[in-house]
Scaffold this motif. Structure first.
Motif, short mmCIF file in Angstrom:
data_model
loop_
_atom_site.label_atom_id
_atom_site.label_comp_id
_atom_site.label_asym_id
_atom_site.label_seq_id
_atom_site.Cartn_x
_atom_site.Cartn_y
_atom_site.Cartn_z
N GLY A 80 0.78 -1.24 0.00
CA GLY A 80 0.00 0.00 0.00
C GLY A 80 0.81 1.28 0.00
O GLY A 80 0.43 2.27 -0.63
N THR A 94 -1.17 2.78 -3.61
CA THR A 94 -2.58 2.48 -3.88
C THR A 94 -3.37 3.79 -3.85
O THR A 94 -3.31 4.52 -2.86
N THR A 131 -4.13 2.07 4.32
CA THR A 131 -4.79 1.43 3.18
C THR A 131 -5.61 0.20 3.54
O THR A 131 -6.51 -0.17 2.80
N GLN A 173 -4.23 -4.90 -4.48
CA GLN A 173 -3.08 -4.45 -3.68
C GLN A 173 -2.38 -5.68 -3.12
O GLN A 173 -2.96 -6.43 -2.33
#
Length: 258
Positions: A80, A94, A131, A173
């Motif tokens: 992330g 991300t 994230t 991700q």
């Protein structure tokens, strides 16, 4: 289908420029860094081989680790965020247009999962995350982890887990995607074939995908999850955890010197 892992002694590691490694259960021994590990990292640096940590640990954890360890940086939250060594602010890997709404949506998802698995508990470091959302793996068994993953997918989220935590995360991700982004933007001189990826658990399996990273190594404790991995590491160390990572470092340095 699971196939036996090749011993590290069969690996040809003469052109390695970067070691991209998981942290918990791979660099650590019983949850701690050893003096031997730090010496191994220093030896790699002296030999001109870079080390990049790729972990499921939170942004809050890795902002400090990236400065204190002899590494070029650290990727947090399973791909992330990236913390280049010597830089205070992370690089987002991300895209999250509205962070507040993102965190609220993750919280709602977690509360729903708790209605089915009331025993799950939010991880202590979850408050320091950006994230993803984590809860302790506790005594969850593989079948329960599979159900949790299916539920997350139905709600539009990704899911993975390590030796310590379960992660609700954005779809797409993962560690391999984050590593490829960092290579392209920050280490363009290093090709994937010059990278050895290292891990020990299911959230490392994208790093074991040979179509992206031809040379991957599992420390010996990865065998605990061998039947749960979509991708298997190319090679395996004899020793487990941080001792296995040091075994890999010594092997790389020996191959480089011969």
């Amino acid at each position: 289908m699971y196939s036996p892992l090749k011993p590290l002694s069969e690996a040809s590691l003469t052109n390695i420029a970067l070691v991209a490694t998981d942290m918990d259960g791979t660099l650590t021994e019983r949850g701690k860094f050893s003096a031997t590990l730090l010496q191994a990292l220093e030896k790699l640096a002296s030999a001109g081989i870079k080390v990049l940590i790729i972990t499921g640990r939170s942004a809050g954890w890795m902002s400090g680790i990236s400065h204190l360890m002899p590494v070029v940086g650290a990727i947090a939250e399973n791909g992330g965020l990236f913390y280049p060594s010597g830089r205070e602010e992370p690089v987002s890997l991300t895209a999250i247009p509205d962070l507040k709404a993102h965190r609220q949506s993750l919280a709602v998802t977690f509360e729903f999962l708790k209605t089915i698995f009331p025993q799950i508990q939010e991880s202590a470091d979850n408050r320091f995350r950006v994230t993803d959302w984590t809860f302790d793996i506790g005594a969850l068994i593989p079948d329960e982890l599979q159900i949790l993953g299916n539920l997350c997918q139905q709600m539009g989220w990704g899911f993975t887990y390590s030796t310590v935590q379960c992660h609700i995360k954005p779809q797409g991700q993962d560690k391999a995607i984050g590593l490829l982004q960092v290579l392209q933007a920050y280490l363009p001189e290093i090709l994937p074939k010059q990278v050895v990826t290292v891990g020990d658990s299911p959230n490392d399996q994208s790093l074991f995908n040979q179509s992206q990273f031809p040379i991957s190594v599992g420390v010996a404790n990865v065998t605990k999850y061998a039947h749960q991995l979509e991708h298997q590491p190319s090679y395996i160390t004899q020793a487990a955890e941080g001792e296995g990572f040091c075994e890999l470092c010594n092997y790389i340095l020996h191959r480089k010197a011969t």
